[in-house]
Design a protein around this motif. Sequence first.
Motif, PDB file in Angstrom:
ATOM      1  N   VAL A 152      25.888  -4.099 -33.309  1.00 26.75           N
ATOM      2  CA  VAL A 152      25.063  -3.707 -34.446  1.00 26.75           C
ATOM      3  C   VAL A 152      24.866  -4.946 -35.301  1.00 26.75           C
ATOM      4  O   VAL A 152      25.834  -5.609 -35.672  1.00 26.75           O
ATOM      5  CB  VAL A 152      25.724  -2.577 -35.258  1.00 26.75           C
ATOM      6  CG1 VAL A 152      24.881  -2.241 -36.477  1.00 26.75           C
ATOM      7  CG2 VAL A 152      25.908  -1.340 -34.401  1.00 26.75           C
ATOM      8  N   ASN A 153      23.620  -5.271 -35.600  1.00 28.85           N
ATOM      9  CA  ASN A 153      23.268  -6.523 -36.275  1.00 28.85           C
ATOM     10  C   ASN A 153      23.920  -7.714 -35.573  1.00 28.85           C
ATOM     11  O   ASN A 153      24.403  -8.644 -36.209  1.00 28.85           O
ATOM     12  CB  ASN A 153      23.683  -6.495 -37.753  1.00 28.85           C
ATOM     13  CG  ASN A 153      22.822  -5.537 -38.558  1.00 28.85           C
ATOM     14  OD1 ASN A 153      21.889  -4.935 -38.027  1.00 28.85           O
ATOM     15  ND2 ASN A 153      23.125  -5.397 -39.831  1.00 28.85           N
ATOM     16  N   GLY A 154      24.019  -7.648 -34.254  1.00 22.44           N
ATOM     17  CA  GLY A 154      24.562  -8.763 -33.491  1.00 22.44           C
ATOM     18  C   GLY A 154      26.071  -8.807 -33.388  1.00 22.44           C
ATOM     19  O   GLY A 154      26.621  -9.709 -32.770  1.00 22.44           O
ATOM     20  N   VAL A 155      26.771  -7.831 -33.992  1.00 20.84           N
ATOM     21  CA  VAL A 155      28.231  -7.860 -33.971  1.00 20.84           C
ATOM     22  C   VAL A 155      28.763  -6.723 -33.102  1.00 20.84           C
ATOM     23  O   VAL A 155      28.360  -5.567 -33.248  1.00 20.84           O
ATOM     24  CB  VAL A 155      28.814  -7.718 -35.390  1.00 20.84           C
ATOM     25  CG1 VAL A 155      30.321  -7.885 -35.362  1.00 20.84           C
ATOM     26  CG2 VAL A 155      28.177  -8.725 -36.326  1.00 20.84           C
ATOM     27  N   GLU A 156      29.671  -7.086 -32.201  1.00 23.47           N
ATOM     28  CA  GLU A 156      30.254  -6.082 -31.323  1.00 23.47           C
ATOM     29  C   GLU A 156      31.388  -5.365 -32.067  1.00 23.47           C
ATOM     30  O   GLU A 156      32.134  -6.008 -32.798  1.00 23.47           O
ATOM     31  CB  GLU A 156      30.818  -6.804 -30.096  1.00 23.47           C
ATOM     32  CG  GLU A 156      30.960  -5.931 -28.892  1.00 23.47           C
ATOM     33  CD  GLU A 156      31.613  -6.711 -27.768  1.00 23.47           C
ATOM     34  OE1 GLU A 156      32.576  -6.181 -27.215  1.00 23.47           O
ATOM     35  OE2 GLU A 156      31.182  -7.841 -27.465  1.00 23.47           O
ATOM     36  N   PRO A 157      31.530  -4.038 -31.907  1.00 25.95           N
ATOM     37  CA  PRO A 157      32.634  -3.367 -32.590  1.00 25.95           C
ATOM     38  C   PRO A 157      33.961  -3.672 -31.901  1.00 25.95           C
ATOM     39  O   PRO A 157      34.223  -3.189 -30.800  1.00 25.95           O
ATOM     40  CB  PRO A 157      32.278  -1.876 -32.474  1.00 25.95           C
ATOM     41  CG  PRO A 157      31.391  -1.778 -31.303  1.00 25.95           C
ATOM     42  CD  PRO A 157      30.683  -3.086 -31.173  1.00 25.95           C
ATOM     43  N   LYS A 158      34.742  -4.520 -32.516  1.00 17.89           N
ATOM     44  CA  LYS A 158      36.044  -4.864 -31.965  1.00 17.89           C
ATOM     45  C   LYS A 158      37.038  -4.841 -33.110  1.00 17.89           C
ATOM     46  O   LYS A 158      36.656  -4.885 -34.272  1.00 17.89           O
ATOM     47  CB  LYS A 158      36.016  -6.262 -31.332  1.00 17.89           C
ATOM     48  CG  LYS A 158      35.431  -6.251 -29.930  1.00 17.89           C
ATOM     49  CD  LYS A 158      35.849  -7.469 -29.147  1.00 17.89           C
ATOM     50  CE  LYS A 158      35.251  -8.736 -29.691  1.00 17.89           C
ATOM     51  NZ  LYS A 158      35.059  -9.769 -28.687  1.00 17.89           N
ATOM     52  N   TYR A 159      38.304  -4.803 -32.766  1.00 18.05           N
ATOM     53  CA  TYR A 159      39.335  -4.760 -33.795  1.00 18.05           C
ATOM     54  C   TYR A 159      39.124  -5.875 -34.820  1.00 18.05           C
ATOM     55  O   TYR A 159      39.110  -5.643 -36.028  1.00 18.05           O
ATOM     56  CB  TYR A 159      40.706  -4.902 -33.134  1.00 18.05           C
ATOM     57  CG  TYR A 159      41.842  -4.720 -34.088  1.00 18.05           C
ATOM     58  CD1 TYR A 159      42.415  -3.468 -34.264  1.00 18.05           C
ATOM     59  CD2 TYR A 159      42.313  -5.781 -34.835  1.00 18.05           C
ATOM     60  CE1 TYR A 159      43.441  -3.293 -35.155  1.00 18.05           C
ATOM     61  CE2 TYR A 159      43.343  -5.611 -35.738  1.00 18.05           C
ATOM     62  CZ  TYR A 159      43.905  -4.367 -35.893  1.00 18.05           C
ATOM     63  OH  TYR A 159      44.911  -4.191 -36.786  1.00 18.05           O
ATOM     64  N   GLU A 160      38.869  -7.082 -34.321  1.00 22.00           N
ATOM     65  CA  GLU A 160      38.771  -8.243 -35.202  1.00 22.00           C
ATOM     66  C   GLU A 160      37.549  -8.148 -36.107  1.00 22.00           C
ATOM     67  O   GLU A 160      37.623  -8.420 -37.307  1.00 22.00           O
ATOM     68  CB  GLU A 160      38.696  -9.538 -34.389  1.00 22.00           C
ATOM     69  CG  GLU A 160      39.936  -9.835 -33.558  1.00 22.00           C
ATOM     70  CD  GLU A 160      40.033  -8.991 -32.300  1.00 22.00           C
ATOM     71  OE1 GLU A 160      38.973  -8.537 -31.795  1.00 22.00           O
ATOM     72  OE2 GLU A 160      41.159  -8.741 -31.831  1.00 22.00           O
ATOM     73  N   THR A 161      36.387  -7.747 -35.509  1.00 23.51           N
ATOM     74  CA  THR A 161      35.162  -7.750 -36.311  1.00 23.51           C
ATOM     75  C   THR A 161      35.175  -6.651 -37.363  1.00 23.51           C
ATOM     76  O   THR A 161      34.592  -6.800 -38.430  1.00 23.51           O
ATOM     77  CB  THR A 161      33.922  -7.581 -35.416  1.00 23.51           C
ATOM     78  OG1 THR A 161      34.088  -6.387 -34.651  1.00 23.51           O
ATOM     79  CG2 THR A 161      33.722  -8.747 -34.501  1.00 23.51           C
ATOM     80  N   ILE A 162      35.862  -5.546 -37.068  1.00 27.61           N
ATOM     81  CA  ILE A 162      35.927  -4.480 -38.073  1.00 27.61           C
ATOM     82  C   ILE A 162      36.888  -4.872 -39.179  1.00 27.61           C
ATOM     83  O   ILE A 162      36.611  -4.679 -40.364  1.00 27.61           O
ATOM     84  CB  ILE A 162      36.345  -3.140 -37.429  1.00 27.61           C
ATOM     85  CG1 ILE A 162      35.319  -2.723 -36.364  1.00 27.61           C
ATOM     86  CG2 ILE A 162      36.445  -2.051 -38.476  1.00 27.61           C
ATOM     87  CD1 ILE A 162      35.715  -1.538 -35.544  1.00 27.61           C
ATOM     88  N   SER A 163      38.029  -5.485 -38.802  1.00 26.35           N
ATOM     89  CA  SER A 163      39.021  -5.808 -39.836  1.00 26.35           C
ATOM     90  C   SER A 163      38.514  -6.903 -40.772  1.00 26.35           C
ATOM     91  O   SER A 163      38.906  -6.943 -41.934  1.00 26.35           O
ATOM     92  CB  SER A 163      40.344  -6.213 -39.204  1.00 26.35           C
ATOM     93  OG  SER A 163      40.209  -7.430 -38.540  1.00 26.35           O
ATOM     94  N   THR A 164      37.624  -7.783 -40.296  1.00 27.68           N
ATOM     95  CA  THR A 164      37.114  -8.815 -41.196  1.00 27.68           C
ATOM     96  C   THR A 164      35.866  -8.357 -41.941  1.00 27.68           C
ATOM     97  O   THR A 164      35.347  -9.077 -42.779  1.00 27.68           O
ATOM     98  CB  THR A 164      36.754 -10.090 -40.408  1.00 27.68           C
ATOM     99  OG1 THR A 164      35.857  -9.708 -39.351  1.00 27.68           O
ATOM    100  CG2 THR A 164      37.981 -10.753 -39.822  1.00 27.68           C
ATOM    101  N   GLY A 165      35.376  -7.146 -41.613  1.00 20.54           N
ATOM    102  CA  GLY A 165      34.204  -6.649 -42.315  1.00 20.54           C
ATOM    103  C   GLY A 165      32.890  -7.143 -41.744  1.00 20.54           C
ATOM    104  O   GLY A 165      31.832  -6.861 -42.290  1.00 20.54           O
ATOM    105  N   GLN A 166      32.918  -7.912 -40.627  1.00 19.08           N
ATOM    106  CA  GLN A 166      31.663  -8.395 -40.031  1.00 19.08           C
ATOM    107  C   GLN A 166      30.848  -7.255 -39.452  1.00 19.08           C
ATOM    108  O   GLN A 166      29.634  -7.230 -39.547  1.00 19.08           O
ATOM    109  CB  GLN A 166      31.976  -9.370 -38.890  1.00 19.08           C
ATOM    110  CG  GLN A 166      32.255 -10.781 -39.316  1.00 19.08           C
ATOM    111  CD  GLN A 166      32.747 -11.550 -38.103  1.00 19.08           C
ATOM    112  OE1 GLN A 166      33.880 -11.367 -37.656  1.00 19.08           O
ATOM    113  NE2 GLN A 166      31.900 -12.395 -37.575  1.00 19.08           N
ATOM    114  N   TYR A 167      31.555  -6.319 -38.820  1.00 15.99           N
ATOM    115  CA  TYR A 167      30.856  -5.172 -38.229  1.00 15.99           C
ATOM    116  C   TYR A 167      30.375  -4.278 -39.366  1.00 15.99           C
ATOM    117  O   TYR A 167      31.159  -3.883 -40.233  1.00 15.99           O
ATOM    118  CB  TYR A 167      31.817  -4.422 -37.295  1.00 15.99           C
ATOM    119  CG  TYR A 167      31.172  -3.262 -36.578  1.00 15.99           C
ATOM    120  CD1 TYR A 167      30.271  -3.483 -35.544  1.00 15.99           C
ATOM    121  CD2 TYR A 167      31.451  -1.954 -36.944  1.00 15.99           C
ATOM    122  CE1 TYR A 167      29.674  -2.431 -34.894  1.00 15.99           C
ATOM    123  CE2 TYR A 167      30.855  -0.890 -36.295  1.00 15.99           C
ATOM    124  CZ  TYR A 167      29.969  -1.130 -35.265  1.00 15.99           C
ATOM    125  OH  TYR A 167      29.370  -0.092 -34.624  1.00 15.99           O
TER     126      TYR A 167
END
Lengths: 349, 437
Positions: free
Chosen positions: A263-278
């Motif tokens: 979503v918006n180029g960011v894959e839903p992964k533990y790391e991307t959700i915890s940093t708020g990128q997702y």
Amino acid sequence: MKQSAIVVAVTLAASSAFSVPAMARDTLYIVGSSTVFPFSTAVAEALGRSKKGIKTPKVESTGTGGGMKLFCAGVGINHPDITNASRAIKASEYETCQANGVKEITEVKIGFDGIVIANSKTSGRWDLNLKDLYLALAKDVPDGKGGFQPNPYKKWNEVNPDLPDLKIEVLGPPPTSGTRDAFVELAMEGGCNSISEIKALKKTDEKKHKAVCQGIREDGAYIEAGENDNLIVQKLIANPSALGIFGYSFLDQNTDKIQGSKVNGVEPKYETISTGQYPISRSLYFYVKNAHLESFPAIKDYVTEFTSDKAWGPNGYLADKGLIALPDAERKAIAQKARAFTPMEKPSH
Amino acid sequence: MNKPAPQITPTGRPNPVDIVRASLKRRYARERRFRWLGATAVLIGLLCVVLLFADIILKGYTAFQQTYIRLPIALEAESIDPEGTGARAAIEDADYLALIRNALFELFPEVRDRQERRLLTSIVSVGAPNLVREYVLAHPDRIGTTQEIWVPATADIDMLMKGHINRDLPEAERRVKDQTLGWIDRLAAEGRIAKRFNTPFFVNGTSREPELAGIAGALMGSFYTLLLTLILSFPIGVGAAIYLEEFAPRNRWTDLIEININNLAAVPSIVFGLLGLAVFIGFFGMPRSTPLVGALVLTLMTLPTIIIASRAALKSVPPSIREAALGVGASSLQTQFHHVLPLAMPGMLTGTIIGMAQALGETAPLLMIGMIAFIVDIPQGFTDMATVLPVQIYLWADSPERGFVERTSAAIMVLLAFLFAMNLAAVLLRRRFERRW
């Protein structure tokens, strides 16, 4: 004959009217969000297993709103000690609490939950942005002439030429679900505010803006698949061209069969959700009734267990269940505040 | 075959016999079509049932087995009972997790890294220390020896052993990583891993860990709830039926009551839950989430079923029985209780059992009174917090862990078995005691 009729009537009345005095309670009573339920029950069970003399707390899955209602109804053994929430408490709920004598409340933010848009592994990974999601799923979309029209899009490539030539078919939660609320708030609103003419509408006609941004189409492209996220996963496996919306923990458990769309180029992964990128992620909370601390000292044990790194840390057992941990510094600060039971301020909205 | 032209009788009208003959073929065809449609309907119904059962059984039968790992656990006296007192409290307090970890590290001495050791420990269920504790409490004389003890594996390993995790997928997409696979394969080669009968499923309460989750709590909850429902609804229902059918005068009031009972039978069950919440919990202050409140709500729900079935049973007793009894001088009450009631009893019991079976499968009204909850402890009475079987099924079906898929189906099988038994009892009762006139 008359007499026997009276006898029967009296027996009926007596048997249905017996009342039981309110009984003492020896277990913690937790209510609230079904999203937090798996984490709350895991902590409850760990507490029951590790500490002697503490019975495993009872956790009821009532939904965030239902939990707040029970929690704020009053102080006493018939009212819950803790409520779980997949959003922050609202000002109106806080006021209800205050009015019913629930004065001091401790707010504990426990982590993040990502909402994923996933499909079967047998087809390719999708790359969506919030605007695509909005245009594909909204009830009314801009007609290009300053007005709105019922959503005319039937295929993904009509929404965005980069997307595949497939029928729009999205399985998601029904309106009663907290996941749906969060999806509408984070994905649909985000997508609709990326369209400048709708964003301008917010200033002139807020009601219309809300209706336009939060309405989900009902013509069959968005399929309400019930509260059961496992069912959505199964349907996705059976139908490779469909997309499904559910919580991150279900993706985490089924990574061999389904994949999360970018979503918006960011894959839903533990790391991307915890940093708020997702972009589609929300915070989870629980609220403690400070007035119960004295009569139920086990509340302290529960809060201590929950806020220990072996539970909510990045390697804790809640991470295994799909909870996404807060950053280290924040976790430490919240744990300190939670264990001191510092009451929260009135929320601003 | 040539159709004979209708003969004209002398009166000028066609002969009725000819008309009947002409339509005969059409009418037979119509009957055949109807039979065929009926048979198809039954067949489709049966097919659906077979599909449903096949799906549930295929998904669920593996849940009756559980993967265990055999570990040589050194029950060291110095860590279990350092003072050598043999006191139960000391044995209960010992750190059994440490013993299990030591046993694993003995088996895999090459694993030294802290992270790797954590991963290795995680192949054993978090419930294993409890099991070892029970073992030591049962055999305190074995402290100081090394015993081979079977401990449950974690749910991911269980799923792997049952073939629900595909080993051929890339490592990143599997919940069980290559390193763990290596350990498991070595344990399997040494005969230290096996599937055994899943006793915990029948004796444990629920749990967040699939390998520890059991249905005993929900079964006991269902038992207490149904027992109380039966105690309350049978006498009230039968009493109401006897009064309405045999004693009540026929007037506008009894008509109104009758209409209301029939209507109540069709009210959605969640409405009874709302009523229970307002009246029993709100007004009488009864404890939430208990079989007591659940039973009261289900009593309200099953009463109309029982009353209607009981009245039908009473109606089927021929009036001659009543007249004969009254004729030899029995009072009305004696007539009812000595003659009519025994004859109507099989029908009443059938209605009650069907009502109970309905109550056994109900979840919606229990939602409102807090029985949809995570309750680990097995209820010991009517006022302990409890949940019931269908609620347990609902909660498991909603859990993300894959291990719960098979357990959900297994719990459905148990529920179905009870429903079958109850319906069978209803049929047998009717066969055995029913009298026809």
